[in-house]
Scaffold this motif. Structure first.
Motif, PDB file in Angstrom:
ATOM      1  N   GLY A   1       5.957  13.260   2.689  1.00 30.55           N
ATOM      2  CA  GLY A   1       4.572  12.726   3.473  1.00 30.55           C
ATOM      3  C   GLY A   1       4.069  11.012   2.935  1.00 30.55           C
ATOM      4  O   GLY A   1       2.822  10.533   3.656  1.00 30.55           O
ATOM      5  N   LEU A   2       4.515  10.509   1.778  1.00 28.67           N
ATOM      6  CA  LEU A   2       3.804   9.353   1.664  1.00 28.67           C
ATOM      7  C   LEU A   2       4.237   8.571   2.408  1.00 28.67           C
ATOM      8  O   LEU A   2       5.330   8.077   2.905  1.00 28.67           O
ATOM      9  CB  LEU A   2       4.866   9.242   0.099  1.00 28.67           C
ATOM     10  N   VAL A   3       3.587   7.236   2.153  1.00 26.19           N
ATOM     11  CA  VAL A   3       3.533   6.271   3.521  1.00 26.19           C
ATOM     12  C   VAL A   3       4.009   5.298   2.538  1.00 26.19           C
ATOM     13  O   VAL A   3       3.213   4.500   1.730  1.00 26.19           O
ATOM     14  CB  VAL A   3       3.575   6.088   4.518  1.00 26.19           C
ATOM     15  N   VAL A   4       4.640   3.919   2.450  1.00 28.10           N
ATOM     16  CA  VAL A   4       4.913   2.821   1.259  1.00 28.10           C
ATOM     17  C   VAL A   4       4.873   1.792   3.009  1.00 28.10           C
ATOM     18  O   VAL A   4       5.826   1.489   3.375  1.00 28.10           O
ATOM     19  CB  VAL A   4       5.739   2.822   0.811  1.00 28.10           C
ATOM     20  N   LEU A   5       3.584   0.856   3.116  1.00 33.95           N
ATOM     21  CA  LEU A   5       3.119   0.028   3.590  1.00 33.95           C
ATOM     22  C   LEU A   5       3.890  -1.723   2.854  1.00 33.95           C
ATOM     23  O   LEU A   5       2.627  -2.103   1.856  1.00 33.95           O
ATOM     24  CB  LEU A   5       2.171  -0.171   4.135  1.00 33.95           C
ATOM     25  N   ILE A   6       4.349  -2.065   3.475  1.00 36.25           N
ATOM     26  CA  ILE A   6       5.042  -3.372   2.388  1.00 36.25           C
ATOM     27  C   ILE A   6       4.738  -4.697   3.440  1.00 36.25           C
ATOM     28  O   ILE A   6       4.994  -4.776   4.718  1.00 36.25           O
ATOM     29  CB  ILE A   6       6.480  -3.659   2.251  1.00 36.25           C
ATOM     30  N   PHE A   7       3.629  -5.766   2.919  1.00 37.22           N
ATOM     31  CA  PHE A   7       3.557  -6.654   4.506  1.00 37.22           C
ATOM     32  C   PHE A   7       3.672  -8.415   2.979  1.00 37.22           C
ATOM     33  O   PHE A   7       3.546  -7.954   1.904  1.00 37.22           O
ATOM     34  CB  PHE A   7       1.900  -6.860   5.124  1.00 37.22           C
ATOM     35  N   GLU A   8       3.472  -8.931   4.349  1.00 31.62           N
ATOM     36  CA  GLU A   8       3.585 -10.566   4.131  1.00 31.62           C
ATOM     37  C   GLU A   8       3.656 -11.809   4.993  1.00 31.62           C
ATOM     38  O   GLU A   8       2.995 -11.262   6.219  1.00 31.62           O
ATOM     39  CB  GLU A   8       5.141 -11.369   3.331  1.00 31.62           C
ATOM     40  N   ASP A   9       2.284 -12.248   4.189  1.00 36.49           N
ATOM     41  CA  ASP A   9       2.056 -13.946   4.859  1.00 36.49           C
ATOM     42  C   ASP A   9       2.877 -14.157   5.932  1.00 36.49           C
ATOM     43  O   ASP A   9       3.769 -15.146   4.772  1.00 36.49           O
ATOM     44  CB  ASP A   9       1.798 -14.253   4.267  1.00 36.49           C
ATOM     45  N   VAL A  10       3.140 -14.517   6.794  1.00 35.73           N
ATOM     46  CA  VAL A  10       3.702 -15.119   7.376  1.00 35.73           C
ATOM     47  C   VAL A  10       3.271 -16.593   8.582  1.00 35.73           C
ATOM     48  O   VAL A  10       3.697 -16.503   9.465  1.00 35.73           O
ATOM     49  CB  VAL A  10       4.824 -14.384   8.475  1.00 35.73           C
TER      50      VAL A  10
ATOM     51  N   LEU B   1      -1.034  -0.108  12.814  1.00 35.24           N
ATOM     52  CA  LEU B   1      -0.556   0.426  11.612  1.00 35.24           C
ATOM     53  C   LEU B   1      -0.990   1.963  11.640  1.00 35.24           C
ATOM     54  O   LEU B   1      -0.409   2.303  10.677  1.00 35.24           O
ATOM     55  CB  LEU B   1      -2.273   0.080  10.708  1.00 35.24           C
ATOM     56  N   ALA B   2      -1.428   2.553  12.343  1.00 34.74           N
ATOM     57  CA  ALA B   2      -1.532   3.901  12.963  1.00 34.74           C
ATOM     58  C   ALA B   2      -0.122   4.344  12.998  1.00 34.74           C
ATOM     59  O   ALA B   2       0.587   5.056  13.244  1.00 34.74           O
ATOM     60  CB  ALA B   2      -2.961   4.899  14.032  1.00 34.74           C
ATOM     61  N   GLN B   3       0.475   3.228  14.003  1.00 35.99           N
ATOM     62  CA  GLN B   3       1.845   2.969  14.767  1.00 35.99           C
ATOM     63  C   GLN B   3       2.894   2.840  13.360  1.00 35.99           C
ATOM     64  O   GLN B   3       3.818   3.959  13.582  1.00 35.99           O
ATOM     65  CB  GLN B   3       2.376   2.282  15.604  1.00 35.99           C
ATOM     66  N   LEU B   4       2.953   2.518  12.876  1.00 37.84           N
ATOM     67  CA  LEU B   4       3.257   2.180  11.279  1.00 37.84           C
ATOM     68  C   LEU B   4       2.759   3.613  10.711  1.00 37.84           C
ATOM     69  O   LEU B   4       4.312   4.229   9.941  1.00 37.84           O
ATOM     70  CB  LEU B   4       2.554   0.968  10.874  1.00 37.84           C
ATOM     71  N   VAL B   5       1.902   3.788  10.350  1.00 33.22           N
ATOM     72  CA  VAL B   5       2.160   5.150   9.648  1.00 33.22           C
ATOM     73  C   VAL B   5       2.046   6.312   9.944  1.00 33.22           C
ATOM     74  O   VAL B   5       3.519   7.087   9.338  1.00 33.22           O
ATOM     75  CB  VAL B   5       0.386   5.641   9.361  1.00 33.22           C
ATOM     76  N   ASP B   6       2.281   6.546  11.282  1.00 29.38           N
ATOM     77  CA  ASP B   6       3.192   7.596  12.150  1.00 29.38           C
ATOM     78  C   ASP B   6       4.103   7.676  12.578  1.00 29.38           C
ATOM     79  O   ASP B   6       5.109   8.512  12.981  1.00 29.38           O
ATOM     80  CB  ASP B   6       2.375   7.930  13.881  1.00 29.38           C
TER      81      ASP B   6
ATOM     82  N   PHE C   1       1.021  -1.153  -0.084  1.00 26.70           N
ATOM     83  CA  PHE C   1      -0.311   0.144   0.304  1.00 26.70           C
ATOM     84  C   PHE C   1       0.784   1.357   0.105  1.00 26.70           C
ATOM     85  O   PHE C   1       1.799   1.591   0.763  1.00 26.70           O
ATOM     86  CB  PHE C   1      -1.002   0.483   1.551  1.00 26.70           C
ATOM     87  N   MET C   2       0.859   2.161  -0.569  1.00 29.57           N
ATOM     88  CA  MET C   2       1.239   3.751  -0.785  1.00 29.57           C
ATOM     89  C   MET C   2      -0.072   4.706  -0.109  1.00 29.57           C
ATOM     90  O   MET C   2      -1.068   4.627  -0.716  1.00 29.57           O
ATOM     91  CB  MET C   2       1.309   3.561  -1.848  1.00 29.57           C
ATOM     92  N   LEU C   3       0.130   5.218   0.348  1.00 32.86           N
ATOM     93  CA  LEU C   3      -0.633   5.916   1.185  1.00 32.86           C
ATOM     94  C   LEU C   3      -0.840   7.334   1.178  1.00 32.86           C
ATOM     95  O   LEU C   3       1.246   7.615   1.341  1.00 32.86           O
ATOM     96  CB  LEU C   3      -1.382   5.439   2.928  1.00 32.86           C
TER      97      LEU C   3
ATOM     98  N   ALA D   1       6.782  -0.330   7.539  1.00 39.14           N
ATOM     99  CA  ALA D   1       6.098   1.091   6.885  1.00 39.14           C
ATOM    100  C   ALA D   1       7.984   1.299   6.640  1.00 39.14           C
ATOM    101  O   ALA D   1       8.905   1.754   7.181  1.00 39.14           O
ATOM    102  CB  ALA D   1       6.097   1.710   7.722  1.00 39.14           C
ATOM    103  N   ASN D   2       7.744   2.125   5.815  1.00 38.12           N
ATOM    104  CA  ASN D   2       9.737   3.229   4.794  1.00 38.12           C
ATOM    105  C   ASN D   2       8.562   4.958   5.175  1.00 38.12           C
ATOM    106  O   ASN D   2       8.117   5.061   3.414  1.00 38.12           O
ATOM    107  CB  ASN D   2       9.901   2.654   3.527  1.00 38.12           C
ATOM    108  N   ARG D   3       8.293   5.927   5.499  1.00 34.19           N
ATOM    109  CA  ARG D   3       8.142   7.223   5.339  1.00 34.19           C
ATOM    110  C   ARG D   3       8.679   7.993   4.496  1.00 34.19           C
ATOM    111  O   ARG D   3       9.780   8.376   5.122  1.00 34.19           O
ATOM    112  CB  ARG D   3       7.883   8.197   6.603  1.00 34.19           C
TER     113      ARG D   3
END
Length: 767
Positions: free
Chosen positions: A310-319, A279-284, A222-224, A304-306
Motif C-alpha cells: 500500500g505504500l507509494v513512492v513518488l520520485i520527481f525531478e526538475d525538468v 498527483l491523485a492519479q499517480l497515487v491511485d 516522497f514515500m506515502l 510513481a511506484n505503488r
C-alpha cells in the motif's frame, strides 16, 4: 557470531561491554550494603570478630569502586584507545573480584570454622545470590565472570571438602555445575548482546548511508502511506518544493503540504486543484508518470511506484531546463527567427486549428504578399538593412492585421495572411485590399527612407473546403497575375488563372525541349550608317516558332527562360548561330549578341564566347556583346571583371537600352564599354517635343566626350532620322526606318543591294 575474547571484538563494541560493567551501579551498591549488614549480623550472632574485619575491608573496597566509577563517568569515551579500555576493565576487576573473594572467604570461614547454622546459611546465601547477579552485571567481561565465580565459590568448596563429611564433599562438587552454568549464562548474554550490538551498528550504518544517499539524490522523493501521509521525504524534495522543516513534514498529508506551498506563493493560484488531481492519479495508479507545472519557473516530472503493502513512492525531478530547451526548439521550428512570425508549416497548423474550432461554416481568405523590387534594397544597402526592412514590414503587417488576420512569413520577402472572417462579414474583399494598401508606404531603415510597394494575391474559399495543399497554389497564381500585370496591386484568384498557369507550365516544357533540340532560330536587325549607305553591324535576335501556338514573342519566352534558369542555353545557341552566320557575311560587318544577367554571374560565359568564335572561325573584332543596365546592377565587380576579360580578347562591348536603368551615367566611365545603344524611349516624340531632343543630344555629347560610339535604337520615321542626322546624334542607326529583323540570307542580299547603289552613285558623280 561469538566474541571469543575482547581482542576479537571491535573496539567500539569492547567499549560498550566495559561500559556495561560500570552501569547499573544502584544494584551494585545495594548488594554491597546487604553484604556488609549480613556480616555484621553474623558477628552479632556468633561474636566472631573476623566478620567485623571483613566488613571493614568491604567498606574500603566499596570506596575504591565508587572512586573509579566516578572517574569512568568523567572519562572521554571517544578518545579511549583499546589499551585504555582494557585498563578500565582491570580497574573494575580489582574491585569486583575483591568483593567476591571477601564473600567466598566469609562463607568458607562460616562453614569450616564457625560451623554456625545461621552464619553458614547467611553467608552462603549472600554469596550465591551475588554470583547470580554476576550474570546480569558482568556479562561484558569474560574475565570478570570467571574470576568472580571462582573467587566466590572456591573458598566454599574448600570449606566443604575440609570437613571430610561425604555429604559435604558431595555438596562441594555440586558447586561446579553452578559455576559452569553461571559462566555459560553470562557468555550467552554477552553473545546475544554482541550480535545485537553488531546488528544495531550495521543497521545504523545502513540507515546513515541510506539517509546520506536519500538526501543527496538529484531527485525529490516522497514515500506515502495508504492515507496519503508522508512517511519519508528527502532534502531535494524540500528544495524543489521550497519547503522547510523536513522532519516536520513526516506524517503530514501531501495535500496539506501543497496547500502550504500555495499560501507561500510558490504555486500559481490557479493550479493547485490541477496539481492535486495529477498527483491523485499517480497515487491511485491511474498514471505512472506525469509532468506538473508548478509555476512559470518550475516544471517537475513525477513518477510513481505503488508497492503491494500500500505504500507509494513518488520520485520527481526538475525538468525546467529541458522544458525551456524544448520550448525554444519548438519556437525555432515554428517561428521565423528574423521576424518572429509563424513560418509556413506552423501557419498551416494554426489555420487548421482555427477551422477545427470554428462553430459555423463561412468564407475565409488567404493572401500572399511579395515586396516589390526588394532585391534592390539588399543590393544597394546590404543584407543587414534588408533584414531590418523585413522586420519593419512584418511589424506593420501585424499591427494592421490586428485581430482580423493571422500573419506569417513564407520565405524571403514573401508573407502570408489568413483571414478567419469569424463574423462572416460580406466585405471580406474590401478588408483584404484595405490591409494590402496599408502595408505600402515609406519605411525608415538605418537613416534611409524607402518607398515600398507590395504585390498581393489572395483566394477566398469556404471554410469547409480548405485544403492545405491547394491554398498556396491558388494564392501564388493570383500573386503571379498581379506581378505580371501591375506591380503593387492585389488580385483575387480566378479559375482562368489556373488554366493560364497550366498553359504557362506547358510552355516552359516546350521551351526547354526547343532549346535542347535546336527549335530556336536567329533573326538579325541591321545597324546602318546614319545616311543609310552601309550596314555596320547586325543585332542577333532569338526567335521561337511554337508548333501549335506559332511565333512566341521574345519578351515572353526569354522571361520564361530566365525564370527557369535556362536562359544561358538560349545565349549559347545565339552565340554559335550568330558567329556562324556572320562568318558568311562580307567583312567588316559585325554581329551583336545580347548577354543576360544569368550569363554574367560566372566566368563560364567567357569560355562559351571563345568556343563560338573558335568553331565559326569569326574574328573577335567582328563580335559585339550587349549587356543591359540591369546586368550591371547585379554583382558589379564580377560583371566588370568578365567584361574586361572579353574586351581584352578583342571583343566589342556595348550597353543596351541605355537610359532605362538606375544611375546610368555612373557606369560609362567605370566599365570597359565601347558602344552606347540609346534606348528607343529617347527617340520617341523628338519631332514634337524639343525637351526630348535636348535630352538625346546631351546624352550623346556626354558619351562622345568619353570616347564612346553611339547607336540610336528605335528610329522608325524619316522625320526622326532627319533630326538625328541634323544634329549628328548617332554613329549608327537601328530601327524600322531602315529595316525590320530579317533572316541571315536577307543580310547578304541587303549588303549586295547597298553595294550596287554605291556603285551607281559613284558613276553619277563621275559623269
Amino acid at each position: 557470531m561469538k566474541p571469543q575474547s575482547p581482542n576479537v571484538v571491535p573496539t567500539d563494541v569492547y567499549l560498550s561491554f566495559v561500559s556495561s560493567l560500570f552501569g547499573n551501579r544502584k544494584t551494585l551498591f545495594t548488594g554491597m550494603i546487604v553484604q556488609i549488614l549480613t556480616y555484621v549480623a553474623v558477628y552479632s550472632k556468633s561474636g566472631a570478630h573476623f566478620y567485623i574485619y571483613l566488613s571493614a575491608v568491604f567498606v574500603i573496597v566499596c570506596g575504591y569502586r565508587i572512586y573509579w566509577f566516578q572517574r569512568f563517568d568523567a572519562a572521554d569515551k571517544e578518545a579511549m584507545s583499546r589499551e585504555d579500555i582494557a585498563r578500565w576493565e582491570r580497574r573494575y576487576l580489582y574491585g569486583g573480584v575483591s568483593t567476591t573473594t571477601l564473600l567466598g572467604i566469609g562463607s568458607g570461614f562460616a562453614v569450616l570454622v564457625l560451623q554456625d547454622f545461621f552464619a553458614e546459611i547467611a553467608c552462603v546465601a549472600v554469596t550465591l545470590a551475588s554470583m547470580v547477579s554476576v550474570v546480569g552485571r558482568n556479562y561484558g567481561s569474560p574475565k570478570a565472570v570467571n574470576l568472580q565465580t571462582i573467587s566466590a565459590s572456591l573458598p566454599i568448596s574448600l570449606g566443604f571438602l575440609l570437613l571430610r563429611d561425604p555429604y559435604m564433599v558431595l555438596l562441594s562438587f555440586t558447586l561446579i555445575p553452578f559455576v559452569l552454568t553461571t559462566r555459560s549464562m553470562a557468555n550467552g548474554v554477552r553473545e546475544f548482546l554482541y550480535k545485537n550490538v553488531i546488528a544495531s551498528r550495521e543497521i545504523s550504518l545502513i540507515a546513515d548511508r541510506f539517509d546520506t544517499a536519500l538526501n543527496n539524490m538529484t531527485h525529490g522523493l516522497f514515500m506515502l502511506d495508504g492515507n496519503n501521509r508522508i512517511l519519508v521525504v528527502n532534502r531535494k524534495a524540500c528544495e524543489l518544493l521550497h519547503l522547510t522543516n523536513q522532519d516536520q513534514l513526516k506524517d503530514c498529508e501531501l495535500d496539506v503540504v501543497l496547500r502550504y506551498g500555495v499560501r507561500n506563493a510558490f504555486i500559481d493560484g490557479s493550479l493547485p486543484s490541477l496539481i492535486q488531481r495529477q498527483l491523485a492519479q499517480l497515487v491511485d495508479g491511474s498514471l505512472s508518470r506525469t509532468l506538473i507545472q508548478f509555476n512559470e519557473d518550475l516544471f517537475l516530472e513525477f513518477s510513481a511506484n505503488r508497492r503491494p503493502d500500500g505504500l507509494v513512492v513518488l520520485i520527481f525531478e526538475d525538468v525546467t531546463s529541458r522544458i525551456r530547451a524544448e520550448r525554444k526548439i519548438l519556437h525555432m521550428v515554428r517561428f521565423d527567427p528574423l521576424t518572429g512570425l509563424p513560418n509556413r508549416e506552423y501557419f498551416v497548423d494554426l489555420v487548421k486549428e482555427n477551422l477545427a474550432a470554428r462553430r459555423l461554416p463561412g468564407t475565409i481568405a488567404i493572401m500572399v504578399i511579395d515586396v516589390d523590387d526588394f532585391k534592390h534594397v539588399n543590393d544597394t544597402k546590404g543584407h543587414i538593412s534588408g533584414d531590418r526592412m523585413l522586420v519593419k514590414i512584418a511589424a506593420r503587417l501585424k499591427e494592421q492585421a490586428g485581430g482580423t488576420a493571422l500573419v506569417a512569413r513564407l520565405m524571403g520577402d514573401q508573407f502570408v495572411l489568413f483571414f478567419p472572417n469569424d463574423d462572416n462579414a460580406p466585405d471580406l474583399d474590401t478588408r483584404i485590399r484595405s490591409l494590402h494598401g496599408a502595408i505600402a508606404g515609406n519605411y525608415e531603415v538605418d537613416g534611409n527612407t524607402f518607398r515600398i510597394s507590395v504585390s498581393g494575391g489572395y483566394v477566398t474559399i469556404e471554410s469547409q473546403e480548405f485544403r492545405p495543399e491547394e491554398w498556396q497554389i491558388k494564392a501564388d497564381l493570383a500573386l503571379f497575375e498581379t506581378k505580371s500585370r501591375f506591380k503593387g496591386g492585389c488580385s483575387a484568384f480566378e479559375e482562368e488563372m489556373d488554366a493560364r498557369y497550366i498553359e504557362r507550365q506547358k510552355l516552359k516544357d516546350d521551351l526547354r525541349e526547343a532549346i535542347e533540340n535546336g527549335g530556336l532560330h536567329a533573326a538579325y536587325q541591321p545597324m546602318f550608317k546614319p545616311d543609310g549607305s552601309r550596314i555596320e553591324c547586325c543585332e542577333a535576335l532569338s526567335r521561337w516558332v511554337h508548333p501549335e501556338k506559332g511565333s512566341v514573342p521574345p519578351t515572353v519566352f526569354v522571361q520564361i527562360a530566365e525564370e527557369m534558369g535556362i536562359v544561358s542555353g538560349i545565349t549559347k545557341f545565339m552565340l554559335d548561330q550568330a558567329c556562324k552566320d556572320c562568318a558568311t557575311w562580307p567583312e567588316p560587318i559585325s554581329v551583336s549578341v545580347n548577354l543576360s544577367v544569368q550569363d554574367l554571374r560566372s566566368n563560364d560565359v567567357v569560355a562559351m564566347v571563345m568556343d563560338a568564335l573558335k568553331t565559326s572561325g569569326l574574328a573577335p573584332s567582328r563580335l559585339h556583346l550587349e549587356v543591359t543596365e540591369s546586368c550591371l546592377m547585379d554583382e558589379l565587380a564580377t560583371v566588370r571583371a568578365i567584361l574586361t576579360e572579353l574586351r581584352a580578347k578583342g571583343i566589342t562591348i556595348a550597353i543596351d537600352d541605355f537610359g532605362t536603368g538606375f544611375s546610368s551615367l555612373s557606369y560609362l566611365d567605370s566599365l570597359p564599354i565601347d558602344i552606347v545603344k540609346i534606348d528607343r524611349s529617347f527617340v520617341r516624340n523628338i519631332t514634337e517635343d524639343a525637351r526630348r531632343l535636348k535630352l538625346l543630344r546631351g546624352t550623346v555629347n556626354l558619351s562622345r566626350e568619353l570616347g564612346l560610339q553611339i547607336v540610336v535604337e528605335g528610329v522608325e520615321t524619316q522625320d526622326q532620322l532627319t533630326l538625328i542626322n541634323k544634329y549628328q546624334c548617332a554613329d549608327f542607326v537601328q530601327g524600322y526606318v531602315f529595316s525590320t529583323p530579317v533572316p541571315t540570307e536577307r543580310i547578304i542580299a541587303m549588303v549586295e543591294s547597298l553595294a550596287k547603289k554605291q556603285v551607281v552613285r559613284r558613276r553619277k558623280k563621275v559623269a
